[in-house]
Design a protein around this motif. Structure first.
Motif, PDB file in Angstrom:
ATOM      1  N   GLY A  35      -2.951  -9.234  -2.190  1.00 50.97           N
ATOM      2  CA  GLY A  35      -3.680  -8.157  -2.860  1.00 50.97           C
ATOM      3  C   GLY A  35      -3.816  -6.901  -2.028  1.00 50.97           C
ATOM      4  N   ARG A  36      -2.953  -6.735  -1.015  1.00 53.74           N
ATOM      5  CA  ARG A  36      -3.039  -5.557  -0.159  1.00 53.74           C
ATOM      6  C   ARG A  36      -2.455  -4.317  -0.815  1.00 53.74           C
ATOM      7  NH1 ARG A  36      -4.379  -6.461   5.143  1.00 53.74           N
ATOM      8  NH2 ARG A  36      -4.579  -8.655   5.775  1.00 53.74           N
ATOM      9  N   THR A  37      -1.567  -4.511  -1.805  1.00 50.16           N
ATOM     10  CA  THR A  37      -0.955  -3.394  -2.522  1.00 50.16           C
ATOM     11  C   THR A  37      -1.681  -3.178  -3.837  1.00 50.16           C
ATOM     12  OG1 THR A  37       1.191  -3.905  -1.527  1.00 50.16           O
ATOM     13  CG2 THR A  37       1.202  -2.517  -3.481  1.00 50.16           C
ATOM     14  N   ASN A  38      -1.997  -1.907  -4.122  1.00 49.10           N
ATOM     15  CA  ASN A  38      -2.795  -1.610  -5.321  1.00 49.10           C
ATOM     16  C   ASN A  38      -2.069  -1.985  -6.603  1.00 49.10           C
ATOM     17  OD1 ASN A  38      -4.915  -0.610  -3.789  1.00 49.10           O
ATOM     18  ND2 ASN A  38      -4.176   1.505  -3.870  1.00 49.10           N
ATOM     19  N   VAL A  39      -0.781  -1.649  -6.678  1.00 51.00           N
ATOM     20  CA  VAL A  39      -0.001  -1.943  -7.888  1.00 51.00           C
ATOM     21  C   VAL A  39       1.254  -2.694  -7.454  1.00 51.00           C
ATOM     22  CG1 VAL A  39       1.057  -1.011  -9.974  1.00 51.00           C
ATOM     23  CG2 VAL A  39      -0.863   0.196  -8.917  1.00 51.00           C
ATOM     24  N   PRO A  40       1.154  -4.002  -7.249  1.00 52.22           N
ATOM     25  CA  PRO A  40       2.319  -4.762  -6.784  1.00 52.22           C
ATOM     26  C   PRO A  40       3.388  -4.860  -7.866  1.00 52.22           C
ATOM     27  CG  PRO A  40       0.528  -6.245  -7.340  1.00 52.22           C
ATOM     28  CD  PRO A  40      -0.039  -4.858  -7.437  1.00 52.22           C
ATOM     29  N   ARG A 138      -0.568   1.213   5.613  1.00 50.57           N
ATOM     30  CA  ARG A 138      -1.711   2.119   5.511  1.00 50.57           C
ATOM     31  C   ARG A 138      -2.974   1.581   6.152  1.00 50.57           C
ATOM     32  NH1 ARG A 138      -5.009   0.792   0.831  1.00 50.57           N
ATOM     33  NH2 ARG A 138      -4.127  -1.012  -0.254  1.00 50.57           N
ATOM     34  N   GLN A 139      -3.024   0.291   6.444  1.00 50.98           N
ATOM     35  CA  GLN A 139      -4.243  -0.301   6.970  1.00 50.98           C
ATOM     36  C   GLN A 139      -4.258  -0.424   8.487  1.00 50.98           C
ATOM     37  OE1 GLN A 139      -4.156  -3.916   4.565  1.00 50.98           O
ATOM     38  NE2 GLN A 139      -5.722  -3.087   3.212  1.00 50.98           N
ATOM     39  N   GLU A 140      -3.226   0.075   9.143  1.00 50.61           N
ATOM     40  CA  GLU A 140      -3.137  -0.101  10.598  1.00 50.61           C
ATOM     41  C   GLU A 140      -2.871   1.218  11.312  1.00 50.61           C
ATOM     42  OE1 GLU A 140      -1.543  -3.958  11.999  1.00 50.61           O
ATOM     43  OE2 GLU A 140      -0.523  -3.963  10.060  1.00 50.61           O
ATOM     44  N   LEU A 141      -3.553   2.256  10.880  1.00 48.60           N
ATOM     45  CA  LEU A 141      -3.340   3.589  11.437  1.00 48.60           C
ATOM     46  C   LEU A 141      -4.308   3.928  12.563  1.00 48.60           C
ATOM     47  CD1 LEU A 141      -2.781   5.493   8.072  1.00 48.60           C
ATOM     48  CD2 LEU A 141      -1.039   4.624   9.643  1.00 48.60           C
ATOM     49  N   GLY A 142      -5.283   3.060  12.805  1.00 47.00           N
ATOM     50  CA  GLY A 142      -6.332   3.349  13.775  1.00 47.00           C
ATOM     51  C   GLY A 142      -5.831   3.776  15.143  1.00 47.00           C
ATOM     52  N   ASP A 158       1.164   2.458  -0.808  1.00 44.48           N
ATOM     53  CA  ASP A 158       0.016   3.162  -1.382  1.00 44.48           C
ATOM     54  C   ASP A 158      -0.469   4.203  -0.387  1.00 44.48           C
ATOM     55  OD1 ASP A 158      -0.158   1.505  -3.729  1.00 44.48           O
ATOM     56  OD2 ASP A 158      -1.017  -0.063  -2.454  1.00 44.48           O
ATOM     57  N   LEU A 159      -1.002   5.303  -0.892  1.00 41.37           N
ATOM     58  CA  LEU A 159      -1.518   6.339  -0.004  1.00 41.37           C
ATOM     59  C   LEU A 159      -2.734   5.826   0.761  1.00 41.37           C
ATOM     60  CD1 LEU A 159      -1.330   9.550  -2.217  1.00 41.37           C
ATOM     61  CD2 LEU A 159       0.082   9.011  -0.210  1.00 41.37           C
ATOM     62  N   PRO A 160      -2.811   6.084   2.058  1.00 40.87           N
ATOM     63  CA  PRO A 160      -4.007   5.712   2.812  1.00 40.87           C
ATOM     64  C   PRO A 160      -5.192   6.579   2.403  1.00 40.87           C
ATOM     65  CG  PRO A 160      -2.140   6.206   4.260  1.00 40.87           C
ATOM     66  CD  PRO A 160      -1.780   6.682   2.895  1.00 40.87           C
ATOM     67  N   ALA A 161      -6.391   6.070   2.646  1.00 45.21           N
ATOM     68  CA  ALA A 161      -7.580   6.912   2.496  1.00 45.21           C
ATOM     69  C   ALA A 161      -7.501   8.045   3.511  1.00 45.21           C
ATOM     70  CB  ALA A 161      -8.833   6.078   2.724  1.00 45.21           C
ATOM     71  N   SER A 162      -7.974   9.208   3.127  1.00 44.24           N
ATOM     72  CA  SER A 162      -7.895  10.367   4.021  1.00 44.24           C
ATOM     73  C   SER A 162      -8.610  10.104   5.340  1.00 44.24           C
ATOM     74  CB  SER A 162      -8.480  11.597   3.330  1.00 44.24           C
ATOM     75  OG  SER A 162      -9.836  11.368   2.966  1.00 44.24           O
ATOM     76  N   THR A 163      -9.661   9.303   5.307  1.00 41.49           N
ATOM     77  CA  THR A 163     -10.411   9.006   6.529  1.00 41.49           C
ATOM     78  C   THR A 163      -9.647   8.087   7.474  1.00 41.49           C
ATOM     79  OG1 THR A 163     -11.525   7.235   5.315  1.00 41.49           O
ATOM     80  CG2 THR A 163     -12.673   9.343   5.476  1.00 41.49           C
ATOM     81  N   ASP A 164      -8.618   7.409   6.967  1.00 39.65           N
ATOM     82  CA  ASP A 164      -7.820   6.510   7.805  1.00 39.65           C
ATOM     83  C   ASP A 164      -6.672   7.234   8.506  1.00 39.65           C
ATOM     84  OD1 ASP A 164      -9.372   4.345   7.106  1.00 39.65           O
ATOM     85  OD2 ASP A 164      -8.055   3.721   5.466  1.00 39.65           O
ATOM     86  N   LEU A 165      -6.330   8.421   8.028  1.00 39.99           N
ATOM     87  CA  LEU A 165      -5.178   9.136   8.560  1.00 39.99           C
ATOM     88  C   LEU A 165      -5.498   9.802   9.899  1.00 39.99           C
ATOM     89  CD1 LEU A 165      -3.978  10.873   5.289  1.00 39.99           C
ATOM     90  CD2 LEU A 165      -2.655   9.202   6.592  1.00 39.99           C
ATOM     91  N   PRO A 166      -4.512   9.926  10.786  1.00 37.31           N
ATOM     92  CA  PRO A 166      -4.682  10.776  11.958  1.00 37.31           C
ATOM     93  C   PRO A 166      -4.945  12.213  11.516  1.00 37.31           C
ATOM     94  CG  PRO A 166      -2.727   9.401  12.154  1.00 37.31           C
ATOM     95  CD  PRO A 166      -3.194   9.275  10.741  1.00 37.31           C
ATOM     96  N   PRO A 167      -5.577  13.028  12.356  1.00 37.62           N
ATOM     97  CA  PRO A 167      -5.993  14.377  11.923  1.00 37.62           C
ATOM     98  C   PRO A 167      -4.854  15.249  11.417  1.00 37.62           C
ATOM     99  CG  PRO A 167      -7.086  13.778  13.967  1.00 37.62           C
ATOM    100  CD  PRO A 167      -6.076  12.691  13.695  1.00 37.62           C
ATOM    101  N   ALA A 173       3.603   8.373  -0.374  1.00 37.82           N
ATOM    102  CA  ALA A 173       3.603   7.056  -1.012  1.00 37.82           C
ATOM    103  C   ALA A 173       4.997   6.792  -1.566  1.00 37.82           C
ATOM    104  CB  ALA A 173       2.565   6.990  -2.114  1.00 37.82           C
ATOM    105  N   ALA A 174       5.617   5.710  -1.126  1.00 36.45           N
ATOM    106  CA  ALA A 174       6.963   5.368  -1.601  1.00 36.45           C
ATOM    107  C   ALA A 174       7.208   3.884  -1.367  1.00 36.45           C
ATOM    108  CB  ALA A 174       8.023   6.200  -0.889  1.00 36.45           C
ATOM    109  N   ARG A 175       7.995   3.306  -2.225  1.00 30.08           N
ATOM    110  CA  ARG A 175       8.359   1.887  -2.131  1.00 30.08           C
ATOM    111  C   ARG A 175       9.870   1.766  -1.991  1.00 30.08           C
ATOM    112  NH1 ARG A 175       5.473  -2.485  -4.530  1.00 30.08           N
ATOM    113  NH2 ARG A 175       4.342  -0.972  -5.800  1.00 30.08           N
ATOM    114  N   GLY A 176      10.343   0.972  -1.022  1.00 34.18           N
ATOM    115  CA  GLY A 176      11.767   0.786  -0.832  1.00 34.18           C
ATOM    116  C   GLY A 176      12.399   0.046  -2.001  1.00 34.18           C
TER     117      GLY A 176
END
Length: 253
Positions: A35-40, A138-142, A158-167, A173-176
């Motif tokens: 369930g890590r992808t919003n629209v699998p 998107r979940q490992e940008l820290g 899926d697009l990361p939350a803006s708060t998760d992105l580097p400044p 958002a793209a899928r292979g």
């Protein structure tokens, strides 16, 4: 009696196996996604989304549903789920097959730096500003928020939350699967100096590595985590043949 199969998925190989089994009366497959992808992208078989509560919960599910065979086809970096699968299969007495695609290996012309994890990848970027193509999920940008002097192009399903992105970053958002020409154009358009990625293996997203080689762009690659020992195949077709053998054994029982 159809062979009840639980496929722990989330990879291209899992999807290929699900499609190969769909409509085959010998099998009753269920695809399980974290369930890590919003629209699998869901194949035409039964699907279950969500966790199990660890190895014990997965073992209980296998028993309750009378599962005959378990396929571990999770992402190469989902090591905890693979460990849970081995423990659960042993506890429930269910045969387990690991479907693990081979890792990428560098070839002549590649400029790879191999590091242990994403924290090490962030450090390997160095103190001078660089333009970084970041494809680590998107979940490992820290770790990269701790290196804000670089400019990042972040691509994930899926697009990361803006708060998760580097400044200083652009999110895509793209899928292979991706092709080499498009990847080369993307790298050139953003004047990328270095790619940071995980060693996912497979063909769907390797085009960025081929494009990087052609353009002389460096790659920082994280090593795969250690997976538990298990009977293993590398392709969906090999997994299907294993399941056919299990079905024959069940029919003869």
């Amino acid at each position: 009696m159809p062979l009840r199969v639980l496929i722990l998925g989330g990879t291209t190989e899992a999807s290929l196996l699900c499609r190969a089994l769909a409509g085959d009366g010998r099998f009753a497959p269920t695809l399980s996604l974290a369930g890590r992808t919003n629209v699998p992208a869901l194949p035409p078989i039964d699907c279950r989304i969500g966790g199990y509560g660890g190895a014990r919960g997965l073992a209980a599910y296998l028993r309750e549903r009378g599962v005959h065979a378990l396929i571990d086809a999770v992402h190469p970096y989902a090591a905890r789920m693979s460990h849970n699968a081995v423990a659960a299969a042993a506890s429930a007495g269910v045969p387990l097959l690991a479907l693990r695609r081979p890792a990428w290996t560098p070839v002549e012309g590649d400029k790879w730096t191999i590091v242990a994890d994403l924290a090490a990848a962030s450090r390997a970027l160095g103190a001078l500003p660089r333009r970084v193509f970041l494809t680590v999920g998107r979940q490992e940008l820290g770790p990269f928020r701790d290196a804000p002097w670089h400019r990042y192009v972040v691509r994930s399903v899926d697009l990361p939350a803006s708060t998760d992105l580097p400044p200083d970053s652009v999110a895509i958002a793209a899928r292979g699967p991706f092709d080499v020409a498009a990847e080369g154009a993307l790298l050139a358009a953003h004047a990328i100096d270095v790619i940071v990625t995980k060693n996912a293996g497979g063909e769907a997203v390797r085009a960025k590595l081929d494009a990087a080689r052609a353009l002389g762009i460096a790659v920082i690659m994280t090593e795969r985590p250690v997976k538990p020992p298990a009977e293993t195949v590398a392709t969906a077709d090999a997994a299907r043949r294993w399941l056919i053998a299990r079905h024959c054994a069940l029919r003869g029982a």
